[in-house]
Design a protein around this motif. Structure first.
Motif, PDB file in Angstrom:
ATOM      1  N   PHE A 179     -18.983   5.749  51.943  1.00  0.00           N
ATOM      2  CA  PHE A 179     -18.182   4.664  51.366  1.00  0.00           C
ATOM      3  C   PHE A 179     -16.940   4.362  52.209  1.00  0.00           C
ATOM      4  O   PHE A 179     -16.515   3.217  52.299  1.00  0.00           O
ATOM      5  N   SER A 180     -16.371   5.389  52.816  1.00  0.00           N
ATOM      6  CA  SER A 180     -15.209   5.176  53.684  1.00  0.00           C
ATOM      7  C   SER A 180     -15.581   5.249  55.162  1.00  0.00           C
ATOM      8  O   SER A 180     -14.708   5.100  56.025  1.00  0.00           O
ATOM      9  N   HIS A 181     -16.872   5.508  55.461  1.00  0.00           N
ATOM     10  CA  HIS A 181     -17.349   5.661  56.840  1.00  0.00           C
ATOM     11  C   HIS A 181     -16.586   6.772  57.568  1.00  0.00           C
ATOM     12  O   HIS A 181     -16.215   6.632  58.738  1.00  0.00           O
ATOM     13  N   THR A 182     -16.355   7.857  56.828  1.00  0.00           N
ATOM     14  CA  THR A 182     -15.616   8.987  57.378  1.00  0.00           C
ATOM     15  C   THR A 182     -16.485  10.234  57.386  1.00  0.00           C
ATOM     16  O   THR A 182     -17.093  10.580  56.367  1.00  0.00           O
ATOM     17  N   LYS A 183     -16.551  10.885  58.532  1.00  0.00           N
ATOM     18  CA  LYS A 183     -17.260  12.166  58.635  1.00  0.00           C
ATOM     19  C   LYS A 183     -16.238  13.277  58.426  1.00  0.00           C
ATOM     20  O   LYS A 183     -15.285  13.414  59.200  1.00  0.00           O
ATOM     21  N   LEU A 184     -16.421  14.055  57.363  1.00  0.00           N
ATOM     22  CA  LEU A 184     -15.518  15.156  57.053  1.00  0.00           C
ATOM     23  C   LEU A 184     -16.000  16.417  57.749  1.00  0.00           C
ATOM     24  O   LEU A 184     -17.163  16.790  57.631  1.00  0.00           O
ATOM     25  N   LEU A 185     -15.105  17.064  58.490  1.00  0.00           N
ATOM     26  CA  LEU A 185     -15.423  18.328  59.140  1.00  0.00           C
ATOM     27  C   LEU A 185     -14.466  19.396  58.622  1.00  0.00           C
ATOM     28  O   LEU A 185     -13.260  19.165  58.537  1.00  0.00           O
ATOM     29  N   SER A 186     -14.990  20.550  58.279  1.00  0.00           N
ATOM     30  CA  SER A 186     -14.160  21.616  57.745  1.00  0.00           C
ATOM     31  C   SER A 186     -13.185  22.140  58.802  1.00  0.00           C
ATOM     32  O   SER A 186     -13.585  22.435  59.924  1.00  0.00           O
ATOM     33  N   SER A 187     -11.926  22.263  58.424  1.00  0.00           N
ATOM     34  CA  SER A 187     -10.938  22.827  59.346  1.00  0.00           C
ATOM     35  C   SER A 187     -10.907  24.350  59.256  1.00  0.00           C
ATOM     36  O   SER A 187     -10.159  25.000  59.982  1.00  0.00           O
ATOM     37  N   TYR A 188     -11.749  24.916  58.374  1.00  0.00           N
ATOM     38  CA  TYR A 188     -11.741  26.368  58.156  1.00  0.00           C
ATOM     39  C   TYR A 188     -12.845  27.094  58.925  1.00  0.00           C
ATOM     40  O   TYR A 188     -12.954  28.313  58.839  1.00  0.00           O
ATOM     41  N   ARG A 189     -13.675  26.356  59.664  1.00  0.00           N
ATOM     42  CA  ARG A 189     -14.785  27.000  60.379  1.00  0.00           C
ATOM     43  C   ARG A 189     -14.657  26.879  61.890  1.00  0.00           C
ATOM     44  O   ARG A 189     -15.602  27.129  62.629  1.00  0.00           O
ATOM     45  N   LEU A 190     -13.504  26.491  62.346  1.00  0.00           N
ATOM     46  CA  LEU A 190     -13.287  26.345  63.785  1.00  0.00           C
ATOM     47  C   LEU A 190     -13.275  27.709  64.468  1.00  0.00           C
ATOM     48  O   LEU A 190     -12.510  28.594  64.102  1.00  0.00           O
ATOM     49  N   SER A 191     -14.136  27.865  65.446  1.00  0.00           N
ATOM     50  CA  SER A 191     -14.188  29.101  66.233  1.00  0.00           C
ATOM     51  C   SER A 191     -14.806  28.771  67.584  1.00  0.00           C
ATOM     52  O   SER A 191     -15.307  27.660  67.811  1.00  0.00           O
ATOM     53  N   GLU A 192     -14.767  29.730  68.476  1.00  0.00           N
ATOM     54  CA  GLU A 192     -15.377  29.522  69.794  1.00  0.00           C
ATOM     55  C   GLU A 192     -16.866  29.233  69.665  1.00  0.00           C
ATOM     56  O   GLU A 192     -17.421  28.413  70.393  1.00  0.00           O
ATOM     57  N   LYS A 193     -17.518  29.895  68.698  1.00  0.00           N
ATOM     58  CA  LYS A 193     -18.963  29.707  68.512  1.00  0.00           C
ATOM     59  C   LYS A 193     -19.297  28.335  67.941  1.00  0.00           C
ATOM     60  O   LYS A 193     -20.338  27.757  68.268  1.00  0.00           O
ATOM     61  N   THR A 194     -18.427  27.822  67.050  1.00  0.00           N
ATOM     62  CA  THR A 194     -18.747  26.553  66.389  1.00  0.00           C
ATOM     63  C   THR A 194     -18.166  25.338  67.120  1.00  0.00           C
ATOM     64  O   THR A 194     -18.461  24.203  66.744  1.00  0.00           O
ATOM     65  N   ALA A 195     -17.340  25.554  68.130  1.00  0.00           N
ATOM     66  CA  ALA A 195     -16.679  24.438  68.815  1.00  0.00           C
ATOM     67  C   ALA A 195     -17.677  23.414  69.336  1.00  0.00           C
ATOM     68  O   ALA A 195     -17.434  22.201  69.281  1.00  0.00           O
ATOM     69  N   GLU A 196     -18.801  23.907  69.836  1.00  0.00           N
ATOM     70  CA  GLU A 196     -19.853  23.007  70.350  1.00  0.00           C
ATOM     71  C   GLU A 196     -20.378  22.102  69.240  1.00  0.00           C
ATOM     72  O   GLU A 196     -20.668  20.925  69.463  1.00  0.00           O
TER      73      GLU A 196
END
Length: 428
Positions: A168-185
């Motif tokens: 509805f807002s054309h926004t992709k929400l990404l969790s700020s709590y899962r940022l790590s070297e493994k998930t950066a990609e």
């Protein structure tokens, strides 16, 4: 399906005819009214707020009577200093008595609690729409319009959900709590494939992602990054702009909605017309919010340090909380220490901690390109600001050792010296 329904309701409540009406009205205020006309409107709004609060809020009626305020003598903004100052403690102890109207018809909000127990405040539906209109008026000045694709890297999702698309807002929400070297990609791929026009983020969240992408030598092209909710330090802006090839635009506000400032194209912070009345002091601001009559905050003390521009009346720089400063043995307070780390490579994060007036601890999270000589560059640069009176120790630590608030907010300087002593210090 349940989350999709919640997204629909949230967007319907924020993006409707009331919102569009107020957005168009704000645009007219910006483009059609001169300073004199704005001051007349601001004065009218201020008088209505004070009289409304006195007539309908049991707290203000009692508070003003206790301080001997004759409400009939308040005739314009120049009479503001006749009104007593309120603090967080006043709100904490009288929150239900400040509220005007039925509690269930208001949204409850909390401050981040960086200086203690989170503060509870109430927002009216009207003020929520008004705030949304101000935010979008700000974004549109940089070419980002309602409906354009965006990525939100804030606290919208917890650790259990990595990504969610709000159609509805054309926004992709990404969790700020899962940022790590493994998930950066994964974050890189999500942003690259979605090709957003903008990213909405906490400065610390987008900086974390920038650190990981720098290590992997990966870069993105995102036209705009809108930061808010934390102090944006210049060394963070420099790094974020490099990785995302983006223009970083900041917004200063608070959960109490008693003040908001927008960064303009020249990098100066503008006061928003008819949003608040601000009185800038050396180590705090007195704010009078004009958009939420249901929870009026009149001459409310906000303990942030803002440096006004003497020529234009605008705000040249936002330093952060008054306790985000180093205190020298003679009581002098030194701020703007983010400049110490500007231009230095090999640092993911840095934090300055002061427990006594005679020593500070600088913790650095090194990246792979960190060199031992960087430590000596830090020492040389910080001595330019604080001299040689304080013992300085620089240590390399892990990211987990960087101190953050419960909501994950990052502070560059943590001053643990007794707060009652801090209030007597001068700011340079």
């Amino acid at each position: 399906m349940k989350r999709l329904y919640k997204q629909f309701i949230r967007n319907t409540l924020k993006n409707n005819l009331f919102f569009w009406y107020r957005l168009q009205r704000l645009k007219r205020v910006h483009s059609e009214l001169d300073l004199e006309e704005l001051l007349v409107l601001q004065n009218d709004k201020f008088l209505k707020l004070v009289k409304y609060a006195y007539a309908n809020s049991s707290f203000y009626r009692s508070f003003y009577q206790q301080h001997g305020v004759d409400i009939n003598t308040i005739k314009n903004i120049s009479d503001l200093n006749k009104l007593p100052i309120i603090t967080k403690d006043h709100i904490r102890q009288n929150v239900e008595n400040i509220l005007i109207g039925i509690k269930s018809f208001h949204k409850t909000a909390f401050t981040s609690g960086t200086s203690g127990t989170p503060l509870k405040v109430y927002r009216s539906y009207s003020s929520i729409i008004e705030e949304e209109a101000y935010i979008w008026c700000h974004r549109e000045k940089f070419g980002h319009k309602v409906g354009m694709k965006a990525v939100a890297l804030r606290a919208d999702l917890d650790r259990n959900i990595f990504m969610e698309l709000d159609p509805f807002s054309h926004t992709k929400l990404l969790s700020s709590y899962r940022l790590s070297e493994k998930t950066a990609e994964d974050y890189y791929e999500e942003i690259a494939s979605y090709k957003p026009n903008a990213i909405y983020a906490f400065p610390s969240s987008v900086e974390i992602l920038a650190n990981f992408l720098l290590e992997k030598n990966k870069f993105l092209d995102v036209p705009l990054i809108f930061t808010s909710s934390e102090t944006l330090y210049e060394f963070q802006r420099e790094k974020i702009q490099k990785v995302f090839n983006a223009r970083v635009v900041d917004w200063y506000g608070n959960a109490e909605r008693s003040i908001a400032l927008e960064e303009n194209k020249e990098g100066i912070y503008n006061e928003l017309p008819l949003y608040s009345i601000n009185e800038y002091q050396d180590d705090h601001i007195l704010t009078t919010g004009l958009i939420n009559f249901s929870f009026p905050l009149i001459r409310y003390q906000v303990n942030d340090v803002l440096i006004p521009d003497q020529n234009s009346g605008k705000v040249r720089q936002i330093i952060g909380r008054v306790d985000d400063a180093i205190e020298l043995p003679d009581g002098t307070k030194v701020v703007r220490l983010g400049l110490v780390f500007k231009g230095l490579n090999g640092i993911d994060f840095a934090q300055i901690i002061q427990n006594t007036r005679t020593n500070i601890q600088i913790n650095v999270v090194p990246s792979k390109s960190y060199e031992q000589k960087t430590k000596f560059k830090i020492l040389d640069k910080i001595k330019l600001f604080i001299g040689n009176e304080i013992e300085i120790k620089v240590s390399t630590v892990t990211e987990k050792e960087i101190i953050k608030t419960e909501r994950g907010k990052y502070k560059l300087v943590i001053n643990n010296i007794n707060s009652s002593e801090q209030r007597t210090a001068s700011v340079i």
